[in-house]
Design a protein around this motif. Sequence first.
Motif, PDB file in Angstrom:
ATOM      1  N   ASN A  59      -8.379   8.809   9.171  1.00  0.00           N
ATOM      2  CA  ASN A  59      -8.131   8.705   7.726  1.00  0.00           C
ATOM      3  C   ASN A  59      -9.157   7.753   7.109  1.00  0.00           C
ATOM      4  O   ASN A  59      -9.939   7.122   7.832  1.00  0.00           O
ATOM      5  CB  ASN A  59      -6.695   8.214   7.459  1.00  0.00           C
ATOM      6  N   GLY A  60      -9.122   7.630   5.800  1.00  0.00           N
ATOM      7  CA  GLY A  60     -10.110   6.813   5.096  1.00  0.00           C
ATOM      8  C   GLY A  60      -9.954   5.327   5.354  1.00  0.00           C
ATOM      9  O   GLY A  60     -10.940   4.575   5.391  1.00  0.00           O
ATOM     10  N   THR A  61      -8.718   4.877   5.534  1.00  0.00           N
ATOM     11  CA  THR A  61      -8.481   3.463   5.802  1.00  0.00           C
ATOM     12  C   THR A  61      -9.063   3.082   7.160  1.00  0.00           C
ATOM     13  O   THR A  61      -9.741   2.062   7.300  1.00  0.00           O
ATOM     14  CB  THR A  61      -6.964   3.162   5.768  1.00  0.00           C
ATOM     15  N   THR A  85      -8.313  -1.157  -7.332  1.00  0.00           N
ATOM     16  CA  THR A  85      -8.628   0.003  -6.501  1.00  0.00           C
ATOM     17  C   THR A  85      -7.369   0.328  -5.718  1.00  0.00           C
ATOM     18  O   THR A  85      -6.365  -0.380  -5.807  1.00  0.00           O
ATOM     19  CB  THR A  85      -9.823  -0.281  -5.560  1.00  0.00           C
ATOM     20  N   PHE A  86      -7.425   1.391  -4.945  1.00  0.00           N
ATOM     21  CA  PHE A  86      -6.292   1.713  -4.093  1.00  0.00           C
ATOM     22  C   PHE A  86      -6.118   0.597  -3.058  1.00  0.00           C
ATOM     23  O   PHE A  86      -7.098   0.023  -2.565  1.00  0.00           O
ATOM     24  CB  PHE A  86      -6.509   3.071  -3.419  1.00  0.00           C
ATOM     25  N   ALA A  88      -5.630   0.391  -0.037  1.00  0.00           N
ATOM     26  CA  ALA A  88      -6.252   0.530   1.288  1.00  0.00           C
ATOM     27  C   ALA A  88      -7.621  -0.154   1.377  1.00  0.00           C
ATOM     28  O   ALA A  88      -8.041  -0.544   2.472  1.00  0.00           O
ATOM     29  CB  ALA A  88      -6.387   2.001   1.655  1.00  0.00           C
ATOM     30  N   THR A  89      -8.316  -0.285   0.261  1.00  0.00           N
ATOM     31  CA  THR A  89      -9.631  -0.934   0.282  1.00  0.00           C
ATOM     32  C   THR A  89      -9.496  -2.338   0.878  1.00  0.00           C
ATOM     33  O   THR A  89     -10.253  -2.721   1.782  1.00  0.00           O
ATOM     34  CB  THR A  89     -10.215  -1.019  -1.146  1.00  0.00           C
ATOM     35  N   VAL A 131     -16.382   0.069  -4.377  1.00  0.00           N
ATOM     36  CA  VAL A 131     -15.618   1.320  -4.399  1.00  0.00           C
ATOM     37  C   VAL A 131     -16.228   2.217  -5.478  1.00  0.00           C
ATOM     38  O   VAL A 131     -16.487   1.751  -6.589  1.00  0.00           O
ATOM     39  CB  VAL A 131     -14.135   1.043  -4.748  1.00  0.00           C
ATOM     40  N   ASP A 157     -16.872   2.149  -0.099  1.00  0.00           N
ATOM     41  CA  ASP A 157     -15.605   2.881  -0.063  1.00  0.00           C
ATOM     42  C   ASP A 157     -15.773   4.104  -0.959  1.00  0.00           C
ATOM     43  O   ASP A 157     -15.698   4.019  -2.183  1.00  0.00           O
ATOM     44  CB  ASP A 157     -14.450   1.996  -0.544  1.00  0.00           C
ATOM     45  N   ALA A 159     -13.955   6.944  -0.805  1.00  0.00           N
ATOM     46  CA  ALA A 159     -12.796   7.840  -0.725  1.00  0.00           C
ATOM     47  C   ALA A 159     -12.671   8.711  -1.979  1.00  0.00           C
ATOM     48  O   ALA A 159     -12.163   9.827  -1.911  1.00  0.00           O
ATOM     49  CB  ALA A 159     -11.526   7.025  -0.529  1.00  0.00           C
ATOM     50  N   GLN A 160     -13.142   8.201  -3.116  1.00  0.00           N
ATOM     51  CA  GLN A 160     -12.980   8.953  -4.368  1.00  0.00           C
ATOM     52  C   GLN A 160     -14.285   9.573  -4.849  1.00  0.00           C
ATOM     53  O   GLN A 160     -14.282  10.283  -5.852  1.00  0.00           O
ATOM     54  CB  GLN A 160     -12.429   8.011  -5.454  1.00  0.00           C
ATOM     55  N   SER A 181     -12.472   9.479   2.668  1.00  0.00           N
ATOM     56  CA  SER A 181     -11.135   9.958   3.028  1.00  0.00           C
ATOM     57  C   SER A 181     -11.034  11.441   2.716  1.00  0.00           C
ATOM     58  O   SER A 181     -11.564  11.904   1.716  1.00  0.00           O
ATOM     59  CB  SER A 181     -10.084   9.200   2.204  1.00  0.00           C
ATOM     60  N   ILE A 183      -7.821  12.918   2.769  1.00  0.00           N
ATOM     61  CA  ILE A 183      -6.432  13.261   2.466  1.00  0.00           C
ATOM     62  C   ILE A 183      -6.457  14.290   1.331  1.00  0.00           C
ATOM     63  O   ILE A 183      -7.348  14.275   0.481  1.00  0.00           O
ATOM     64  CB  ILE A 183      -5.589  11.999   2.138  1.00  0.00           C
ATOM     65  N   LYS A 186      -7.971  14.055  -2.252  1.00  0.00           N
ATOM     66  CA  LYS A 186      -9.349  13.621  -2.501  1.00  0.00           C
ATOM     67  C   LYS A 186     -10.237  14.831  -2.813  1.00  0.00           C
ATOM     68  O   LYS A 186      -9.838  15.973  -2.625  1.00  0.00           O
ATOM     69  CB  LYS A 186      -9.880  12.828  -1.307  1.00  0.00           C
ATOM     70  N   GLY A 194      -7.334  12.662   7.106  1.00  0.00           N
ATOM     71  CA  GLY A 194      -8.645  12.714   7.745  1.00  0.00           C
ATOM     72  C   GLY A 194      -9.566  11.736   7.048  1.00  0.00           C
ATOM     73  O   GLY A 194      -9.294  11.280   5.928  1.00  0.00           O
ATOM     74  N   TYR A 313      -4.646   2.434 -11.001  1.00  0.00           N
ATOM     75  CA  TYR A 313      -3.442   2.114 -10.269  1.00  0.00           C
ATOM     76  C   TYR A 313      -2.721   1.072 -11.101  1.00  0.00           C
ATOM     77  O   TYR A 313      -3.358   0.112 -11.545  1.00  0.00           O
ATOM     78  CB  TYR A 313      -3.790   1.576  -8.875  1.00  0.00           C
TER      79      TYR A 313
HETATM   80  C1  LIG Z   1      -7.541   7.209  -0.646  1.00  0.00           C
HETATM   81  C2  LIG Z   1      -8.283   5.936  -0.606  1.00  0.00           C
HETATM   82  C3  LIG Z   1      -8.439   5.189   0.576  1.00  0.00           C
HETATM   83  C4  LIG Z   1      -7.688   5.474   1.831  1.00  0.00           C
HETATM   84  O1  LIG Z   1      -7.781   6.723   2.350  1.00  0.00           O
HETATM   85  P1  LIG Z   1      -6.642   7.264   3.361  1.00  0.00           P
HETATM   86  O2  LIG Z   1      -7.272   8.487   3.919  1.00  0.00           O
HETATM   87  O3  LIG Z   1      -5.431   7.530   2.539  1.00  0.00           O
HETATM   88  O4  LIG Z   1      -6.430   6.231   4.401  1.00  0.00           O
HETATM   89  C5  LIG Z   1      -9.232   4.061   0.546  1.00  0.00           C
HETATM   90  N1  LIG Z   1      -9.842   3.671  -0.573  1.00  0.00           N
HETATM   91  C6  LIG Z   1      -9.720   4.345  -1.737  1.00  0.00           C
HETATM   92  C7  LIG Z   1     -10.438   3.861  -2.945  1.00  0.00           C
HETATM   93  C8  LIG Z   1      -8.926   5.487  -1.792  1.00  0.00           C
HETATM   94  O5  LIG Z   1      -8.792   6.141  -2.954  1.00  0.00           O
END
Ligand SMILES: *Cc1c(COP(=O)(O)O)cnc(C)c1O
Length: 374
Positions: A59-61, A85-86, A88-89, A131, A157, A159-160, A181, A183, A186, A194, A313
């Motif tokens: 996953n992205g994290t 940010t989300f 997880a960052t 990010v 980062d 992910a987006q 990421s 998921i 995304k 993933g 968020y």
């Molecule tokens: C979705 C997201 C993540 C984490 O991704 P996961 O696959 O859900 O673990 C990390 N950083 C940002 C900015 C995200 O939007």
Amino acid sequence: MKVEFYGHVRQYQNIKTEIDANINKVLMSGKYVMGPMLDQFEKELAAYTGMKYAIGVGNGTDALWLTMMALGIGPGDEVITHPNTFFATAEAAWVVGATVVFVDCDPKTKCIDPKLIAAAITPRTKAILPVHLYGQCADMPAIWKIAEKHKLHVIEDNAQGIDADGGAFKQGDRSAAVCTSFIIQKNLGCFGDGGAIYTNCPEINAKVRKLRNHGSDKRDHHSFGFNSRLDDLQAGVLSAKLKHLRSYSDARIKWAARYTAGLKGVKAITLPTVVPGYRHVFHLYVVETKNPAKRDAMVKFLVDNGVDAKTHYSIAIHKQEGYPWGKQARIAGSVANAEYNAAACVSLPMFPELTAEEVDYTIAKVLEWDKANA
Ligand SMILES: *Cc1c(COP(=O)(O)O)cnc(C)c1O
């Protein structure tokens, strides 16, 4: 009319034969973990991103913290990012035991404000973690310049922001690694979880490949590691979708332009800023209420009228319950812009398979709310 926030099923239906063919290929191969489809997708992703290596992970994290671990970032080290940010960052840095240092975002782009980074650097700083928020690249040239001056790693980062670029620069050009990421929600989404790391650095590539697979790159030989692999079934879904990613991004850009043109007269809300020359791929189309006290009412109005608006968020990371105040986090200076973003943000429906009718209906409802609240 009902306007959904995501179009996962529409996307699947449009390319069902391609996805099903890849899924079937994996199923019939009997190789579901670390098999040929993962290998194929990693090669396709590396080629697509123009990077030497791409490594699929769980996953992205995990992509973020596996990269930090490969770089030797751990307890006592500081990682600079921004709090809007989300979660997880920051969470990824906490997983490796590092301390997160928050600086504010730029008031327009909502990405990290590079002007504030230098003042937050201490002898313990190891990395900057920008990010590409909402699908627009952070000001990477300014960030790379600071990082090179202070000998810091840059971990993006992404992910987006897969498929976004800065026109004059591309993601990863001068960074240690780019982490993304997959998921489903995304811009390149699989049917579950993933993620991937792409990098030009052979050491990071080799280390992450071992870390994700129980510290092993050779049968029966292990060092310290984890289990964080991208399944071959998900790799097959992603391989099919990757061929369409460019057109998916273009569709997002088209709908964003339609929103922006339709909403240009608004008085009570602010529209997203696109930096000239940047390719903003609009993972999210986020507007802000000029009066944050009215934000929740705006979301409610849209939802009551069938438009599935959301917030990204609404609670900044340093305001989260369980935020590890003290040892593992600190704020460098004011983060007022990030707090405003959290209080005022409203995300409108955004996915490639939207229709003009849905976008226009959403525009009409936002205009209606704006008129009543101007
Ligand atoms: C979705 C997201 C993540 C984490 O991704 P996961 O696959 O859900 O673990 C990390 N950083 C940002 C900015 C995200 O939007």
